[in-house]
Design an enzyme around this catalytic site. Structure first.
Site, PDB file in Angstrom:
ATOM      1  N   PRO A 206      33.404  49.992  33.001  1.00 29.20           N
ATOM      2  CA  PRO A 206      32.007  49.669  33.346  1.00 29.20           C
ATOM      3  C   PRO A 206      31.837  49.426  34.843  1.00 29.20           C
ATOM      4  CG  PRO A 206      32.718  48.412  31.426  1.00 29.20           C
ATOM      5  CD  PRO A 206      33.934  49.085  31.958  1.00 29.20           C
TER       6      PRO A 206
ATOM      7  N   THR B   7      31.839  51.717  37.290  1.00 29.85           N
ATOM      8  CA  THR B   7      32.511  52.649  38.194  1.00 29.85           C
ATOM      9  C   THR B   7      31.593  53.766  38.683  1.00 29.85           C
ATOM     10  OG1 THR B   7      33.354  53.807  36.232  1.00 29.85           O
ATOM     11  CG2 THR B   7      34.825  52.224  37.302  1.00 29.85           C
TER      12      THR B   7
ATOM     13  N   HIS C  60      51.025  25.575  42.783  1.00 28.78           N
ATOM     14  CA  HIS C  60      50.807  27.030  42.696  1.00 28.78           C
ATOM     15  C   HIS C  60      51.002  27.679  44.067  1.00 28.78           C
ATOM     16  CE1 HIS C  60      49.525  27.163  38.598  1.00 28.78           C
ATOM     17  NE2 HIS C  60      48.430  26.424  38.785  1.00 28.78           N
TER      18      HIS C  60
ATOM     19  N   HIS D  23      48.392  19.805  41.725  1.00 27.86           N
ATOM     20  CA  HIS D  23      48.488  20.987  40.852  1.00 27.86           C
ATOM     21  C   HIS D  23      48.343  22.281  41.655  1.00 27.86           C
ATOM     22  CE1 HIS D  23      47.758  23.119  36.938  1.00 27.86           C
ATOM     23  NE2 HIS D  23      47.139  23.964  37.764  1.00 27.86           N
ATOM     24  N   GLU D  24      47.305  22.355  42.481  1.00 31.58           N
ATOM     25  CA  GLU D  24      47.067  23.587  43.240  1.00 31.58           C
ATOM     26  C   GLU D  24      48.119  23.774  44.330  1.00 31.58           C
ATOM     27  OE1 GLU D  24      45.109  25.694  42.132  1.00 31.58           O
ATOM     28  OE2 GLU D  24      44.079  24.395  40.694  1.00 31.58           O
TER      29      GLU D  24
ATOM     30  N   LYS E 252      29.519  56.053  36.517  1.00 25.79           N
ATOM     31  CA  LYS E 252      29.452  57.261  35.686  1.00 25.79           C
ATOM     32  C   LYS E 252      28.039  57.835  35.657  1.00 25.79           C
ATOM     33  CE  LYS E 252      31.090  54.985  32.151  1.00 25.79           C
ATOM     34  NZ  LYS E 252      31.410  53.718  32.833  1.00 25.79           N
TER      35      LYS E 252
END
Length: 620
Positions: A215, A217, A439, A435-436, A219
């Site tokens: 969806p 792109t 990561h 926490h971040e 068409k």
């Protein structure tokens, strides 16, 4: 990609009909005649007086003529006007005129005439109003019944919209990227322009071309660009427009659509969302011959009987080619599939340039960097990204769009609106920062991970924070090493919370779920478990409406299931242990990074490198 909001004039049965000029003229003539009649009737003013005043005029011999009506009303004309300038008066006699009254008038030399009672046009109209109301209701009921009957005949008419040749045309130059798709479709354009070039060689152009892609792109825009390049009529209809609640309507609309195409040849018939009408037949319990299947059967018949010499090309678009009926995809129908792929980094930059040309940009905006930080975005996503950036600049009353606006727009598109007003306690804010930071820090010590782009503890959507990485280049497959490192990064937040608080929060839910799904795919689908080998285990879920598998089948033994579970757990344990070793050995950097996040809320790659003492990376 092209802006999907470009307006192209359209015509056809969808345009409202103008009211009939003849009917309007007749209505105006009748209205004018009625008004003229009423004013003419009342053109001579008549004053109503009492019988006593009448006797005064009679005694003074001022009356010239009298008209007696059969309702005992008399109207008389004076010889000279009264003081108010009125000649005509009328009154009601308190008795029925007899011979004595007539003789008295004659003795005065008054001319006497008789007449039936006069009725006012307004009284006539008031008396006729009930009948006019009844006839109006009957007329409207008749018109509605007639209109409904006519609409019944139009149920089977196609709802296709025809785009005219006038106005702004869509061409291949308006569609950025998609070189492979354009190459395939240029042959269709060439056939529509000069079909004799192919027919004299005995070649047959494909009757139907199926555009397949995710969806957004482009068409539909690609199909319109084919019509614009060829300069032919373009009929556009959605697959869902064929099917109605009435039996046989869909098949009738298919016939009508193809009839319109033959009459307008050369032309292009474009069916958007083909999977709405072209799903595999026999779906569901019992496999009934429902209305959708009748519509599909008619579509197959029309395409099979379609002669390529007619100069009509059928284009269709879908993002679910796997659910289409095999009869649609055989040679002679949609025998050519054109992949409209997601744009790569160069194509994303070209799309950005098309949309960014419509907004004022600051000199510091680097569209190549914007393209790099938007991997996986479709043409529609990029158009939305540019629009959101312009909206951010407008909210801040700036005349140009800055690079920071694109950053905010990208975060909003990917994660939702920044919730800067959300009240978070200091303890929870500290846990989110830890926490971040867990990561983010792992991106610098894992060999196969993507470079960190930025880390933030500003809530977006349902997330209280995020750590975002950007790949150095577009990738279409992932190695085992990258997957293992990515799982380790997913566990970074969980491990950091354990290190500092000896407990974890519910914020790790999505990380654990994503890590488990990746590990299961590595074992069951990608053959990355050494002890199990390159074998696919289990069948994918198939929705019931596809007419395939109703439930998921377990095609392996209980012993194999235990081995699969063991392999999945081993991948997760190894990734978690690897992440734990790194974070434990760099706990001081982890704490520095968490403190900086609490102070600044958002850190980019260069700032993180300065905090943990790593050299700045060299720009490519």
């Amino acid at each position: 990609m092209l802006n999907p909001n470009d307006n192209i004039p359209e015509r056809g049965p969808t345009m409202p009909k103008k009211p009939s000029g003849f009917t309007l003229a007749i209505f105006l003539v009748i209205t004018v005649l009625l008004i003229t009649y009423i004013f003419r009737w009342e053109s001579t003013p008549v004053r109503t007086i009492t019988y006593s005043d009448f006797l005064i005029f009679l005694g003074q011999s001022h009356i010239e003529s009298v008209t007696i009506f059969d309702d005992n009303t008399i109207e008389f004309l004076l010889k000279t006007p009264a003081e108010n300038g009125i000649f005509r008066f009328k009154t009601h006699l308190p008795f029925t005129p007899d011979s004595a009254f007539i003789s008295e008038l004659e003795s005065k030399g008054i001319k006497i005439t008789g007449s039936p009672a006069r009725v006012s046009p307004f009284s006539i109209l008031i008396n006729m109003l009930p009948w006019l109301f009844v006839f109006g209701i009957i007329f409207m009921m008749f018109r509605n019944m007639q209109g409904a009957g006519m609409r019944n005949f139009h149920f089977g008419k196609s709802k296709a919209k025809r785009y005219q040749d006038e106005g702004k045309k869509v061409s291949f130059s308006d569609v950025a990227g998609q070189k492979d798709a354009k190459y395939e479709l240029e042959e269709v354009v060439e056939f529509l322009k000069s079909p004799q070039k192919f027919t004299k060689m005995g070649a047959r152009i494909p009757k139907g071309v199926l555009l397949v892609g995710m969806p957004g792109t482009g068409k539909t825009l690609m199909a319109r660009s084919v019509a614009g390049e060829a300069g032919v009529a373009f009929f556009h209809m959605s697959g869902s427009d064929f099917v109605e609640m009435f039996v046989g309507v869909g098949a009738s609309r298919v016939r009508d659509l193809f009839d319109q195409g033959r009459k307008s040849a050369p032309c292009i018939i474009f069916i958007d969302e083909l999977d709405a009408v072209g799903r595999t037949r026999g779906a569901g319990y019992g496999g009934g011959h429902d209305e959708r299947e009748q519509t599909l059967n008619q579509l197959l018949v029309e395409m099979d009987g379609f002669d390529s010499k007619d100069g009509v090309i059928i284009l269709a678009a879908t993002n679910r080619p796997d659910v289409l009926d095999p009869a649609l995809l055989r040679p002679g129908r949609f025998d050519r599939q054109v992949i409209v792929a997601m744009p790569d980094i160069k194509e994303r930059q070209a799309i950005l340039e098309i949309h960014a040309a419509k907004i004022p940009l600051d000199e510091g905006v680097d569209l190549s960097r914007v393209a790099r930080m938007s991997p996986g975005m479709s043409g529609a996503d990029i158009a939305n990204l540019v629009n959101e950036a312009a909206l951010f600049a407008a909210r801040k009353d700036r005349g140009e769009v800055l690079m920071s606006d694109f950053e905010e727009a990208r975060d909003k598109v990917l994660m939702g609106v920044a919730r800067k007003t959300l009240v978070v306690s200091d303890k929870e804010r500290r846990m989110t920062a830890v926490h971040e930071a867990g990561h983010a820090l792992l991106h610098y010590y894992l060999e196969n991970s993507d470079p960190l782009h930025k880390v933030t503890i500003i809530p977006h959507g349902r997330a209280l924070g995020m750590a975002m990485s950007l790949p150095k280049e577009d990738r279409y497959s992932r190695s085992k090493g990258w997957l293992e490192d990515f799982i380790a990064i997913l566990y970074g937040g969980w491990i950091a919370e354990k290190l500092f608080y000896d407990e974890t929060t519910t914020g790790t839910k999505n990380d654990i779920k994503q890590a488990t799904e990746l590990a299961r795919n590595m074992v069951c689908e990608w053959g990355m478990a050494e002890e199990l080998g390159p074998v696919a285990y289990g069948q994918e879920d198939e929705p019931i409406f596809l007419g395939k598998e109703i439930a998921r089948h377990k095609d392996y033994s209980e012993d194999t299931a235990k081995r699969i579970d063991k392999a999945i757990k081993e991948i997760l344990d190894n990734a978690r242990d690897n992440a734990a070793k790194i974070l434990e050995s760099h706990k001081d950097n982890l704490e520095k990074l968490a403190d900086a996040l609490i102070e600044r809320e958002t850190l980019i790659d260069e700032e993180v490198r300065q905090i943990i003492g790593l050299p700045l990376k060299e720009e490519a």
